[in-house]
Design a protein around this motif. Structure first.
Motif, PDB file in Angstrom:
ATOM      1  N   ILE A 162     -36.488   2.920   8.530  1.00 43.95           N
ATOM      2  CA  ILE A 162     -37.485   2.266   9.041  1.00 43.95           C
ATOM      3  C   ILE A 162     -37.232   2.004  10.428  1.00 43.95           C
ATOM      4  O   ILE A 162     -36.597   0.950  10.721  1.00 43.95           O
ATOM      5  N   LYS A 163     -37.387   2.954  11.491  1.00 44.00           N
ATOM      6  CA  LYS A 163     -37.125   2.634  12.808  1.00 44.00           C
ATOM      7  C   LYS A 163     -38.414   2.386  13.712  1.00 44.00           C
ATOM      8  O   LYS A 163     -38.313   1.694  14.707  1.00 44.00           O
ATOM      9  N   SER A 164     -39.660   2.786  13.323  1.00 44.85           N
ATOM     10  CA  SER A 164     -40.557   2.596  14.184  1.00 44.85           C
ATOM     11  C   SER A 164     -42.051   2.139  13.348  1.00 44.85           C
ATOM     12  O   SER A 164     -41.960   2.777  12.256  1.00 44.85           O
ATOM     13  N   VAL A 165     -43.005   1.382  13.673  1.00 45.20           N
ATOM     14  CA  VAL A 165     -44.218   1.148  13.289  1.00 45.20           C
ATOM     15  C   VAL A 165     -45.310   1.103  13.935  1.00 45.20           C
ATOM     16  O   VAL A 165     -45.211   0.454  15.312  1.00 45.20           O
ATOM     17  N   ILE A 166     -46.503   1.458  13.443  1.00 44.29           N
ATOM     18  CA  ILE A 166     -47.626   1.498  14.342  1.00 44.29           C
ATOM     19  C   ILE A 166     -48.263   0.343  13.628  1.00 44.29           C
ATOM     20  O   ILE A 166     -48.489   0.169  12.336  1.00 44.29           O
ATOM     21  N   TYR A 167     -48.841  -0.693  14.469  1.00 43.13           N
ATOM     22  CA  TYR A 167     -49.858  -1.773  14.114  1.00 43.13           C
ATOM     23  C   TYR A 167     -51.099  -1.459  14.587  1.00 43.13           C
ATOM     24  O   TYR A 167     -51.199  -1.573  15.908  1.00 43.13           O
ATOM     25  N   ALA A 168     -52.056  -1.040  13.871  1.00 46.30           N
ATOM     26  CA  ALA A 168     -53.451  -0.725  14.193  1.00 46.30           C
ATOM     27  C   ALA A 168     -54.107  -1.956  14.245  1.00 46.30           C
ATOM     28  O   ALA A 168     -54.441  -2.805  13.341  1.00 46.30           O
ATOM     29  N   SER A 169     -54.549  -2.217  15.669  1.00 48.62           N
ATOM     30  CA  SER A 169     -55.273  -3.365  15.776  1.00 48.62           C
ATOM     31  C   SER A 169     -56.840  -3.409  16.502  1.00 48.62           C
ATOM     32  O   SER A 169     -56.945  -2.528  17.244  1.00 48.62           O
ATOM     33  N   ASP A 170     -57.415  -4.450  16.214  1.00 52.91           N
ATOM     34  CA  ASP A 170     -58.960  -4.410  16.994  1.00 52.91           C
ATOM     35  C   ASP A 170     -58.826  -5.502  17.916  1.00 52.91           C
ATOM     36  O   ASP A 170     -59.700  -5.868  18.783  1.00 52.91           O
TER      37      ASP A 170
END
Length: 277
Positions: free
Chosen positions: A151-159
């Motif tokens: 696990i190297k990268s994470v997308i955090y979807a935010s409003d």
């Protein structure tokens, strides 16, 4: 030590959740509990003592099967089996059984595959969507085709609403994994991102945590889910994080299901869902 409750129904699809949890534990000290929910109905004329004895024997067989199932996944992954235990618990409804056990035993996360082998579906969806919609404990939904990778990268979807509190939770999860975070926000053409300056300041403040902000104009011809999937296809993150609104009306839950619950069925990457306060 943080604890993850990893659910299975013994299907090959459910191994995805086990593989992802084992990968997490290899990057940080997570204690894993592998959980199987079962129910044995007394459909015969057995007396209560006789049925209790029958149920105990069946439970012993189920526990043995769970141990063997878990060990087979560790073996397939060439992973070391440690900081783990196996638990079975009887209840009529699997989703509520998982929620209650996780909450009562103070687990930090529930990890579940997006699809199991069961043919019977609940009225309002599968165990995965039910957990996302109702669980107080954050849920990790893992696509059935997941294969082990760091696990190297994470997308955090935010409003960008309540961004400070949400980002704190995101960093608490990603920092021990040494994973970089991309805050993804979709900008509608008529929208002015009023709090972008605040977000920029947060990103600067957390520069040591390898965080960047990505604002993208939304394609109105496509659904929000399709827009998210397009970004994932380009960025190829290890996983995604979303926050879902659980305290909506009963009408809304039926006719306007949450984006995070919908995404869990189409996800190409594991999805961690927090309850949006």
């Amino acid at each position: 030590m943080d604890k993850i409750l990893v659910t299975t129904d013994f299907s090959s699809n459910s191994k995805a959740a086990l593989r992802f949890a084992i990968q997490l534990a290899s990057q940080h000290k997570f204690a894993l509990t592998f959980f199987y929910s079962y129910y044995i109905a007394n459909l015969t004329s057995l007396s209560n003592p006789a049925f209790a004895d029958y149920e105990k024997k069946k439970a012993d067989k189920i526990k043995k099967k769970l141990n063997q199932f878990v060990e087979s996944v560790y073996k397939d992954m060439n992973a070391v089996s440690k900081n783990k235990k196996c638990v079975i618990k009887s209840a009529v409804l699997a989703d509520s059984n998982i929620r209650e056990y996780a909450q009562e035993n103070r687990f930090n996360f529930i990890c579940i595959s997006t699809r199991g082998s069961g043919k019977l579906k609940k009225i309002f969806g599968t165990n995965t969507s039910s957990l996302i919609a109702h669980s107080i404990v954050p849920v990790i939904a893992v696509p059935r085709n997941y294969r082990r990778s760091e696990i190297k990268s994470v997308i955090y979807a935010s409003d960008l609403v309540n961004i400070e509190n949400e980002l704190t939770k995101v960093i608490e999860f990603t920092k021990p994994l040494k994973a970089k975070v991309e805050i993804l926000h979709f900008n509608y053409h008529t929208e002015m991102t009023a709090n972008k300056n605040t977000v920029d300041e947060l990103v600067k403040k957390n520069s040591g945590n390898n965080i960047k902000l990505h604002i993208e104009n939304i394609n109105l011809a496509e659904s929000l889910i399709s827009n998210i999937e397009a970004v994932i296809k380009r960025s190829k993150p290890s996983m995604m994080i979303m926050f879902t609104q659980q305290n909506r009306s009963f009408f809304d839950k039926i006719f306007f299901s949450s984006n995070s619950a919908n995404f869990s069925f189409k996800a190409k990457v594991p999805l961690l869902v927090f309850n949006k306060i």
